[in-house]
Design an enzyme around this catalytic site. Structure first.
Site: not given
Ligand code: MRU
Length: 353
Positions: A53-55, A204, A245, A255-256
């Site tokens: 996970r994470g963009a 997270q 994201d 973002n999250k």
């Molecule tokens: O649902 P997730 O854990 O994929 O969400 C991740 C985030 O919101 C991160 O802050 C974002 O993707 C940036 S990662 C460099």
């Protein structure tokens, strides 16, 4: 000090029989276990279930997912190869809707395949698509390092900083975006005190960010999301740095879930709020954040967090996985090409286009 970066994922073998091995992030922080994805369905499931996970990491995994997906068309006609490629890309694109890096990486794979198909055989295209996925992976490492360098210049030694979710090595090829800023400060000998929002409902922050920071010996303090206001009021936070994201043409940033509340709190306390993201996270086709698709996730993530029921049976639940922070609350966007400040469409187009 030299710290070994977390290897979020790696490709093992060649394009025909190889596979994508990734850290199963749902098992952290208790177990550091790799999951070997040998089918495109496994890659899809790993993205959907947030094992990866994470963009940026989602984008890289999807690019490798295309290579895995093509393994089942060996020896078939060119038309079958093309159809299979399109199917694999569409399938992977349906895993999660918000992080634009997923679509960016899949588009790049599609474009590269189209270019190559003009002159090369399907087998050759398959081989070169693995090279392309590896290039996306390697480039992300560089982007993250550059973001760290630009961001660290904004943070004075001795600062208290706050972050939300995980925008660390685990969310990228390595090093991260928001956490890259903190890691670079550490490399430069700056002392920081990092407050880590636990990040309801999937934690997270608690599971991943706290783990990454403590692994590197960075002073990290875990707080519940609803404590951020009090911590700011006590004067413990001099800057907020989060990931993204999807960032639209005007600078609105998805973002999250919970990031928007942190930005409002930072604004109320006069604390600079920074977004750290590579240019691959911008979506200039969308004018504002209202147009960003927000992922809705299962109610059980809230009612049965990590297995234990904590809400009455049948209660209505709303579970958006992301929120949008308006550009006006963002002091600067830290990209690999420099800091966008002030955040407006003109500055964004100048840096990103
Ligand atoms: O649902 P997730 O854990 O994929 O969400 C991740 C985030 O919101 C991160 O802050 C974002 O993707 C940036 S990662 C460099």
């Amino acid at each position: 000090m030299n710290h070994k970066p977390v290897e979020t994922m790696r490709w093992i073998g060649d394009e025909q029989t190889g596979s994508l091995s990734l850290i199963d992030q749902t098992r952290l922080p208790l177990e550091l276990i790799e999951l070997n994805c040998t089918t495109v369905e496994m890659v899809w499931e790993a993205i959907k279930q947030l094992r990866v996970r994470g963009a940026p990491a989602i984008g890289i995994a999807a690019a490798y997912g295309v290579v895995v997906g093509l393994q089942t068309v060996k020896g078939q006609s060119e038309a079958a190869f093309d159809a299979h490629l399109t199917k694999a890309i569409e399938y992977l694109a349906g895993s999660r809707p918000t992080a634009v890096n997923l679509f960016w990486a899949l588009d790049r794979m599609q474009r590269r395949a189209k270019e190559l198909r003009a002159t090369k055989s399907p087998a050759e295209v398959h081989r070169l698509l693995l090279t392309e996925a590896k290039a996306i992976h390697d480039e992300d490492r560089e982007l993250c390092r550059a973001i760290g360098r630009h961001g660290a210049a904004l943070i004075p030694s001795g600062s208290g900083v706050l972050t939300h979710c995980n925008a660390g090595g685990l969310a990228t090829a390595e090093y991260g975006t928001a956490l890259s800023v903190f890691f670079t400060c550490q490399d430069q000998g700056k002392a920081l005190k990092v407050f880590v929002d636990e990040t309801r409902p999937l934690l997270q922050g608690a599971r991943l960010t706290a783990w990454e920071l403590t692994q590197r010996g960075i002073d990290a303090t875990l707080i519940c999301d609803n404590m951020a206001g009090q911590v700011m009021r006590e004067g413990r936070v001099q800057a907020v740095v989060v990931g993204a994201d999807r960032i639209t043409a005007n600078g609105d940033t998805a973002n999250k879930i919970g990031t928007y509340s942190v930005a409002v709190l930072a604004h109320a306390h006069g604390i600079p709020f920074y977004v750290a993201a590579p240019t691959t996270t911008f979506d200039l086709t969308l004018a504002t954040g209202d147009l960003i698709p927000i992922e809705q996730r299962a109610a059980t993530e809230i009612t049965h967090g990590f297995g234990r029921q904590t809400a009455p049976e049948g209660v209505a639940v709303y579970n958006p996985a992301f929120d949008v922070t308006p550009a006006r609350l963002i002091r600067g966007i830290i990209t690999e090409r420099g800091v966008i400040d002030p955040v407006n469409e003109e500055n964004i187009r100048r840096v990103v286009s």
